[in-house]
Design a protein around this motif. Structure first.
Motif, PDB file in Angstrom:
ATOM      1  N   ASP A 232       4.846  -6.620   8.973  1.00  0.00           N
ATOM      2  CA  ASP A 232       5.946  -5.265   7.495  1.00  0.00           C
ATOM      3  C   ASP A 232       7.138  -5.083   9.200  1.00  0.00           C
TER       4      ASP A 232
ATOM      5  N   GLY B 275       6.979  -2.621  -1.358  1.00  0.00           N
ATOM      6  CA  GLY B 275       7.656  -0.542  -1.733  1.00  0.00           C
ATOM      7  C   GLY B 275       8.576  -0.574  -2.625  1.00  0.00           C
ATOM      8  N   THR B 276       9.180   0.081  -1.716  1.00  0.00           N
ATOM      9  CA  THR B 276      10.138   0.245  -2.157  1.00  0.00           C
ATOM     10  C   THR B 276      11.390  -0.153  -3.645  1.00  0.00           C
TER      11      THR B 276
ATOM     12  N   GLY C 107       0.853  -1.319   0.213  1.00  0.00           N
ATOM     13  CA  GLY C 107       0.081  -0.281   0.253  1.00  0.00           C
ATOM     14  C   GLY C 107       0.892   0.784  -0.210  1.00  0.00           C
TER      15      GLY C 107
ATOM     16  N   GLY D 228      12.313  -4.668   2.860  1.00  0.00           N
ATOM     17  CA  GLY D 228      13.373  -5.014   3.054  1.00  0.00           C
ATOM     18  C   GLY D 228      13.023  -5.915   1.727  1.00  0.00           C
TER      19      GLY D 228
HETATM   20  C1  LIG Z   1       6.194   6.395  -0.534  1.00  0.00           C
HETATM   21  C2  LIG Z   1       5.758   5.153   0.219  1.00  0.00           C
HETATM   22  C3  LIG Z   1       4.354   5.263   0.711  1.00  0.00           C
HETATM   23  C4  LIG Z   1       3.979   4.451   1.408  1.00  0.00           C
HETATM   24  N1  LIG Z   1       2.573   4.696   2.103  1.00  0.00           N
HETATM   25  C5  LIG Z   1       1.442   3.648   2.689  1.00  0.00           C
HETATM   26  C6  LIG Z   1       0.777   3.706   2.688  1.00  0.00           C
HETATM   27  O1  LIG Z   1      -0.524   4.556   2.393  1.00  0.00           O
HETATM   28  N2  LIG Z   1      -0.103   2.994   3.862  1.00  0.00           N
HETATM   29  C7  LIG Z   1       0.754   2.000   4.625  1.00  0.00           C
HETATM   30  O2  LIG Z   1      -0.120   0.660   5.019  1.00  0.00           O
HETATM   31  N3  LIG Z   1       1.907   1.764   4.250  1.00  0.00           N
HETATM   32  C8  LIG Z   1       2.493   2.830   3.259  1.00  0.00           C
HETATM   33  N4  LIG Z   1       3.374   2.469   3.130  1.00  0.00           N
HETATM   34  C9  LIG Z   1       4.778   1.217   2.814  1.00  0.00           C
HETATM   35  C10 LIG Z   1       4.468   0.220   2.171  1.00  0.00           C
HETATM   36  O3  LIG Z   1       2.488  -0.184   2.316  1.00  0.00           O
HETATM   37  C11 LIG Z   1       5.172  -1.077   3.148  1.00  0.00           C
HETATM   38  O4  LIG Z   1       4.420  -1.363   3.910  1.00  0.00           O
HETATM   39  C12 LIG Z   1       6.609  -0.696   2.553  1.00  0.00           C
HETATM   40  O5  LIG Z   1       7.278  -0.520   1.393  1.00  0.00           O
HETATM   41  C13 LIG Z   1       7.382  -2.354   2.184  1.00  0.00           C
HETATM   42  O6  LIG Z   1       8.761  -2.703   2.896  1.00  0.00           O
HETATM   43  P1  LIG Z   1       9.608  -2.396   1.178  1.00  0.00           P
HETATM   44  O7  LIG Z   1       9.217  -0.947   1.459  1.00  0.00           O
HETATM   45  O8  LIG Z   1      11.089  -2.365   1.817  1.00  0.00           O
HETATM   46  O9  LIG Z   1       9.209  -2.414  -0.160  1.00  0.00           O
HETATM   47  C14 LIG Z   1       4.182   3.301   2.655  1.00  0.00           C
HETATM   48  C15 LIG Z   1       5.511   2.672   1.777  1.00  0.00           C
HETATM   49  C16 LIG Z   1       5.886   3.806   0.790  1.00  0.00           C
HETATM   50  C17 LIG Z   1       7.877   4.083  -0.012  1.00  0.00           C
END
Ligand SMILES: Cc1cc2nc3c(=O)[nH]c(=O)nc-3n(C[C@H](O)[C@H](O)[C@H](O)COP(=O)(O)O)c2cc1C
Lengths: 227, 442
Positions: B255, B324-325, B94, B303
């Motif tokens: 997460d 996400g990232t 998300g 990650g």
């Molecule tokens: C730009 C961005 C916006 C995000 N917005 C939300 C959000 O609106 N709601 C949410 O539950 N998590 C949000 N997240 C967290 C992601 O859902 C997710 O948990 C996380 O990115 C996973 O880790 P990773 O970035 O290492 O893959 C966001 C992450 C990023 C990078």
């Protein structure tokens, strides 16, 4: 008029019946007997139906209501009419915490008192409480009107955005960034309309208006104590 | 003869290193804590500290490219009338419209759809572009309830109740005024240009008993069709998973602290929460203790970068992962070809994390229409799909080498740990031993 006795009919069947009403259907007036504090009663209505509940309900009654006219002839548990879109929800008795939380539209009328966090995070709903409301009401309230004929508890309107609050009785304390504001003719007019719609016997001139001082809208380190 | 006094070179403190000193000066000058995007940057035990053993005499491998290795997964089998079937066990996490530009959200939808997986809304509601371009879309139900409405709830394929995020377990959200365009403001029912604080607690429930009733309400509104996920930040994974199951979740999204964020205080990102690696086994244990492993699906994030990470998360007991990232990088975030522009912002490609400021040269974490137009949703979506396919192939390669014809059959016995920490956290033996810290009998 379809009548559902929840002592005999499962909740699912009743809610499904509400959702199966189509545009232009005739049987749109429902009555519920023996609600016995059921949770999630009459949630997700998406047609202009009417529902009369004979007794008290549990959590989230009329949640996300979009067009229905729901009357609870009793009291309501937490989160009544949460996230309402349009329509009217009337509680003849008292309402528990978070009444009208995040509501986006429509009118919520509580004939008795409402507990804490009434109108929390409201986003356009109008709420009229004939009695008193509890602490932290209208916390982070974004838009809409909260009208209280009685008193308000501590920290009214904390971190308020653009919602307008009208209280006739005493306010125990105001929350961060909530201030008393001038009652201008346009506010009197809106308030008079809401009081009338809610069947409330009160004069707009008896109320005080509260709103956001807007000092927390953009972060400023010198306000850190207020956050 | 003059005596030359030998002297030692200047020595900097390990405690007060250059970065720490700079941060003290920055705080003193500005009076504001550092807010940034992305996840924890410090090094923590991670999937890199695990290795697969591969096949041997006691286990034979499958033929690469010849023998099938199934990658599908079904989410929401517990209560939902319409579970979600995914071709690959990698979902898009998300991320809000508001934090991300419209074209970036569209690209995520396109890429996920080509790869046969789901994407997820975020704090700020559902946009038509995203719904239209995502074959399977998970709709987040967040404390702020920005943009929440029953119509979008019904047109979602699943609902994710967000309790917490790995980057900030216990923290709310923020979207600073620079990113509040007219459209974002309207979707959130707030004036343009003001900082938006998203609450850290839901407005109308507290605790697992209330949550159970909240889930009942969401199911009643949506006719019990949609899978309901509960997303928690990696803090107390055993209890949070157990309580999510008790509250009636179909899936648990877990997460870890490396998980990205759009904008959070740096002190929060770096100091609160547990590493993803440490979260998986306790969560799986909770599911097993309740007899719910595989019945309630576990989605792990924080990650995840490669097919190896996917395979390791699955081997530890997850049913799927979320990214996400990495998805943003696949779209073009922090790309070296934009180095000159990153330099102008005082940073460098690979380190740019001021996503909250809305000046992203890659057009991804911005609401500036000129910058956002730099994202070609079709091409970026294609890159994301390619990346998802590569990750899947990598995970399959590993699974076949371990003798599995399904990714879901990967198991802890396929792994060993490189460090004591990883062995303890993942409960797999330290390489070359049959022991991990905490194992009974030692
Ligand atoms: C730009 C961005 C916006 C995000 N917005 C939300 C959000 O609106 N709601 C949410 O539950 N998590 C949000 N997240 C967290 C992601 O859902 C997710 O948990 C996380 O990115 C996973 O880790 P990773 O970035 O290492 O893959 C966001 C992450 C990023 C990078």
């Amino acid at each position: 008029m379809p009548v559902f006795d929840l002592a005999k009919t499962p909740l699912r069947e009743f809610n499904a019946a509400l959702h199966s009403v189509g545009n232009g259907d005739n049987d749109t007036a429902f009555e519920v007997l023996n609600p016995r504090g059921s949770h999630a009663l009459a949630v997700g209505i998406d047609q202009p139906l009417s529902v009369d509940v004979r007794g008290s309900v549990g959590y989230y009654c009329a949640g996300m209501n979009d067009g229905g006219a729901v009357t609870v002839h009793g009291s309501a548990g937490p989160g009544v009419a949460e996230n309402m879109m349009t329509g009217t929800v009337t509680i003849e008795g008292d309402a528990s915490q978070y009444a009208g939380a995040t509501g986006r539209g429509g009118l919520l009328v509580i004939k008795g008192n409402a507990a804490s966090r009434c109108g929390i995070s409201m986003k356009g709903i109008d709420i009229v409480v004939h009695g008193n409301i509890g602490h932290m009401s209208a916390f982070m309230a974004q838009s809409g009107h909260l009208v209280v004929l009685g008193d308000a508890g501590e920290a009214l309107g904390d971190s308020l955005y653009e919602a307008k609050l009208f209280v006739r009785g005493e306010v125990k304390s105001l929350g961060a960034d909530c201030v008393e504001k001038e009652m201008r003719p346009e506010h009197i007019e809106v308030l008079a309309g809401l009081l009338e719609k809610a069947g409330a016997d009160a004069k707009p001139e008896e109320f005080k208006r509260y709103g956001s001082a807007r000092t927390l809208y953009n972060f400023n380190i010198d306000n850190a104590d207020a956050y | 003869m003059s005596y030359h006094n030998p002297h030692t070179p200047p020595r900097k403190s390990a405690t007060f290193d250059d970065y720490t000193l700079a941060e003290i000066r920055r705080a003193a000058a500005t009076g504001i804590y550092d807010i940034r995007g992305a996840g924890a940057k410090r090094k923590v035990p991670h999937f890199d500290d695990l290795l697969f053993l591969g096949a041997s005499i006691s286990r034979y491998p499958l033929e690469g490219y010849r023998e099938r290795c199934d990658t599908s997964v079904t989410l929401g089998t517990r209560f939902a009338k319409k579970p979600i079937e995914l071709k690959i066990p990698i979902t898009i996490a998300g991320m809000s419209f508001g934090a991300l530009s419209g074209p970036a959200k569209e690209a995520l939808g396109r890429g996920a759809t080509i790869a046969g997986t789901s994407t997820t809304t975020g704090d700020g509601g559902m946009t038509n572009e995203e719904r239209g371009h995502s074959e399977k879309l998970v709709y987040q139900y967040l404390p702020s309830r920005y943009g929440m409405n029953p119509t979008d709830l019904r047109r979602a394929d699943a609902i994710e109740v967000v309790v917490g995020q790995g980057a900030k377990p216990g923290g709310g959200g923020m979207l600073l005024g620079q990113k509040i365009s007219d459209r974002v403001a309207e979707m959130r029912t707030l004036p343009k240009g003001i900082d938006q604080r998203s609450a850290c607690r839901h407005p109308d429930w507290t605790g697992p008993d209330d949550l159970e009733i909240k889930i009942l309400e969401l199911r009643e509104i949506t006719n019990w069709e949609k899978p309901i996920y509960i997303k928690v930040g990696g803090a107390r994974p055993y209890y949070d998973t157990a309580l999510a199951v008790k509250a009636g979740a179909d899936c648990v999204v877990l997460d870890g602290m490396q998980g990205g964020t759009a904008a959070t205080q740096d002190v929060f990102i770096e100091n609160v929460g547990m590493p993803t690696l440490a979260c998986v086994r306790p969560a799986v244990q909770a599911l097993q203790d309740l007899g719910m492993h595989r019945e309630v699906q576990l989605i792990v994030s924080g990650g995840i970068r490669s097919g190896a990470d996917v395979a390791k998360a699955l081997a530890l007991g997850a049913d799927a992962v979320a990214i996400g990232t990495a998805a943003l990088v696949a779209l073009g975030d922090n790309d070296p070809h934009l180095e000159a522009e990153y330099q102008k912002l005082g940073t460098t490609a690979g380190a740019y994390d001021d996503w909250h400021e809305g000046r992203d040269p890659a057009g991804i974490t911005t609401q500036d229409p000129v910058l956002a137009a730099r994202v070609d949703p079709v091409a970026a979506g294609r890159r994301l799909a390619n990346y998802l396919k590569v990750m899947t192939l990598e995970a399959q390669t590993i699974a076949r080498a371990c003798g599995h014809n399904r990714l879901a059959n990967l198991e802890p016995e396929d792994l060993c740990a490189l460090t004591m920490e990883a062995a303890a956290m993942a409960k797999v033996p330290l390489a070359g031993t049959d022991w991990y810290p905490g194992k009974a009998g030692f």
